[in-house]
Design a protein around this motif. Structure first.
Motif, PDB file in Angstrom:
ATOM      1  N   ASN A 245       1.975   4.905   0.939  1.00 48.81           N
ATOM      2  CA  ASN A 245       1.795   5.769   2.096  1.00 48.81           C
ATOM      3  C   ASN A 245       1.102   7.063   1.703  1.00 48.81           C
ATOM      4  O   ASN A 245       1.210   7.518   0.571  1.00 48.81           O
TER       5      ASN A 245
ATOM      6  N   SER B  72       0.327   4.789   6.552  1.00 48.59           N
ATOM      7  CA  SER B  72      -0.454   3.882   5.720  1.00 48.59           C
ATOM      8  C   SER B  72      -1.856   4.465   5.514  1.00 48.59           C
ATOM      9  O   SER B  72      -2.318   5.278   6.325  1.00 48.59           O
TER      10      SER B  72
ATOM     11  N   GLU C 125       0.850  -1.182   0.000  1.00 45.09           N
ATOM     12  CA  GLU C 125       0.000   0.000   0.000  1.00 45.09           C
ATOM     13  C   GLU C 125       0.884   1.229   0.000  1.00 45.09           C
ATOM     14  O   GLU C 125       1.895   1.280   0.677  1.00 45.09           O
TER      15      GLU C 125
END
Length: 64
Positions: free
Chosen positions: A9, A37, A7
């Motif tokens: 940031n 995140s 994922e």
């Protein structure tokens, strides 16, 4: 075997001072930029502690 997708940031700007539990209770001060995140970003935004880093720039251009 599939690779886990990382994922990306999200950059946030702190709206008010708070002690960050996920960072050893370090004090995050107003105006400081964080890179977290997406899940953590949603949590901080919902608590009113931070906003997306470029949110202020978008609002300024929308007013013109």
């Amino acid at each position: 075997m599939e690779k886990a997708v990382k994922e990306k940031n999200v950059k946030l700007t702190v709206k008010r001072d708070f002690y960050d539990r996920t960072d050893g209770l370090k004090l995050k001060k107003k105006g400081e930029e964080l890179s977290v995140s997406p899940d953590r970003a949603d949590k901080l935004i919902s608590l009113g502690l931070a906003e997306k880093a470029n949110a202020g720039a978008d609002e300024a251009t929308a007013e013109r």
